[in-house]
Design a protein around this motif. Structure first.
Motif, PDB file in Angstrom:
ATOM      1  N   CYS A  96      -7.113  10.007  75.055  1.00 56.02           N
ATOM      2  CA  CYS A  96      -8.557  10.124  75.278  1.00 56.02           C
ATOM      3  C   CYS A  96      -8.928  11.581  75.558  1.00 56.02           C
ATOM      4  O   CYS A  96      -9.925  12.083  75.039  1.00 56.02           O
ATOM      5  CB  CYS A  96      -9.014   9.245  76.440  1.00 56.02           C
ATOM      6  SG  CYS A  96      -9.185   7.516  75.987  1.00 56.02           S
ATOM      7  N   TYR A  99      -8.928  13.313  72.377  1.00 53.78           N
ATOM      8  CA  TYR A  99     -10.099  12.915  71.594  1.00 53.78           C
ATOM      9  C   TYR A  99     -11.334  13.694  72.048  1.00 53.78           C
ATOM     10  O   TYR A  99     -12.073  14.238  71.221  1.00 53.78           O
ATOM     11  CB  TYR A  99     -10.306  11.408  71.725  1.00 53.78           C
ATOM     12  CG  TYR A  99     -11.556  10.907  71.051  1.00 53.78           C
ATOM     13  CD1 TYR A  99     -11.631  10.823  69.662  1.00 53.78           C
ATOM     14  CD2 TYR A  99     -12.659  10.500  71.795  1.00 53.78           C
ATOM     15  CE1 TYR A  99     -12.777  10.352  69.033  1.00 53.78           C
ATOM     16  CE2 TYR A  99     -13.792  10.030  71.178  1.00 53.78           C
ATOM     17  CZ  TYR A  99     -13.856   9.962  69.803  1.00 53.78           C
ATOM     18  OH  TYR A  99     -14.988   9.499  69.179  1.00 53.78           O
ATOM     19  N   ARG A 118      -6.160   6.521  69.284  1.00 54.34           N
ATOM     20  CA  ARG A 118      -6.812   6.054  70.511  1.00 54.34           C
ATOM     21  C   ARG A 118      -7.131   4.562  70.416  1.00 54.34           C
ATOM     22  O   ARG A 118      -6.857   3.792  71.336  1.00 54.34           O
ATOM     23  CB  ARG A 118      -8.084   6.879  70.746  1.00 54.34           C
ATOM     24  CG  ARG A 118      -8.815   6.550  72.027  1.00 54.34           C
ATOM     25  CD  ARG A 118      -9.997   7.481  72.209  1.00 54.34           C
ATOM     26  NE  ARG A 118     -11.102   7.114  71.365  1.00 54.34           N
ATOM     27  CZ  ARG A 118     -12.293   6.747  71.821  1.00 54.34           C
ATOM     28  NH1 ARG A 118     -12.542   6.724  73.109  1.00 54.34           N
ATOM     29  NH2 ARG A 118     -13.247   6.428  70.985  1.00 54.34           N
ATOM     30  N   HIS A 122      -5.671   1.501  72.619  1.00 48.13           N
ATOM     31  CA  HIS A 122      -6.643   0.654  73.321  1.00 48.13           C
ATOM     32  C   HIS A 122      -6.349  -0.818  73.033  1.00 48.13           C
ATOM     33  O   HIS A 122      -6.361  -1.656  73.941  1.00 48.13           O
ATOM     34  CB  HIS A 122      -8.060   1.022  72.885  1.00 48.13           C
ATOM     35  CG  HIS A 122      -9.116   0.576  73.831  1.00 48.13           C
ATOM     36  ND1 HIS A 122     -10.418   0.965  73.717  1.00 48.13           N
ATOM     37  CD2 HIS A 122      -9.084  -0.224  74.913  1.00 48.13           C
ATOM     38  CE1 HIS A 122     -11.134   0.426  74.683  1.00 48.13           C
ATOM     39  NE2 HIS A 122     -10.340  -0.309  75.418  1.00 48.13           N
ATOM     40  N   THR A 149     -10.834  -0.803  79.262  1.00 47.42           N
ATOM     41  CA  THR A 149     -11.598   0.433  79.465  1.00 47.42           C
ATOM     42  C   THR A 149     -11.901   0.626  80.949  1.00 47.42           C
ATOM     43  O   THR A 149     -11.763   1.732  81.478  1.00 47.42           O
ATOM     44  CB  THR A 149     -12.921   0.394  78.669  1.00 47.42           C
ATOM     45  OG1 THR A 149     -12.612   0.284  77.274  1.00 47.42           O
ATOM     46  CG2 THR A 149     -13.765   1.633  78.915  1.00 47.42           C
TER      47      THR A 149
END
Length: 158
Positions: A96, A99, A118, A122, A149
């Protein structure tokens, strides 16, 4: 719509680390999306909806579930060890960061490559969370993704 759903989600402010604007936005979107559409069925409950409070306590992810409306009176607390999830949590948080950095100056193809990695992590985290909740709470894939998340938001170290 099934009544086995989350009507509200809160994150424990005491264990929630400070966040960048991007991370705070992801938290808000995940909570909004979860409340809008989810499938959440705790073992032993005939109906919902439910309120969920997520926190970290002593290296455990705590799900504090309370029934609302027709389910008032239903309450369960589950504390899951974070140890089985640490590798995917750390890897996901690292990618992340990559990213967000890529968004600030990389080419579209580089951003897309990092984003694919990513999303893969996830999904892996969501599946692991579903497994950890097995026998306690049944969730669908999208609910597990959004919950993952939020777990990341709690786990992230300032």
């Amino acid at each position: 719509m099934s009544e086995h759903r989350l009507a509200s989600i809160t994150l424990d402010a005491a264990t929630l680390p400070a966040a960048t604007a991007e991370i705070e936005h992801e938290r808000r979107v995940a909570i909004f999306d979860l409340v809008e559409k989810n499938s959440f069925e705790p073992a032993g409950s005939d109906t919902g909806p439910y309120a969920l409070a997520l926190s970290l306590q002593d290296n455990r992810l705590v799900f504090d579930i309370a029934g609302q409306g027709a389910a008032e009176g239903f309450a369960r607390t589950y504390a899951l060890s974070l140890t089985p999830m640490k590798t995917v949590l750390k890897d996901y948080l690292l990618i992340c960061d990559s990213y967000y950095e890529a968004l600030r100056g990389s080419s579209p193809s580089q951003i897309e490559a990092v984003d694919m990695g990513r999303r893969g992590l996830h999904n892996e985290g969501a599946e692991l969370l579903k497994q950890r909740l097995e026998g306690k709470v049944v969730v669908d894939h999208e609910t597990a993704r959004r919950l993952f998340t939020l777990v990341c938001a709690l786990y992230r170290r300032g």
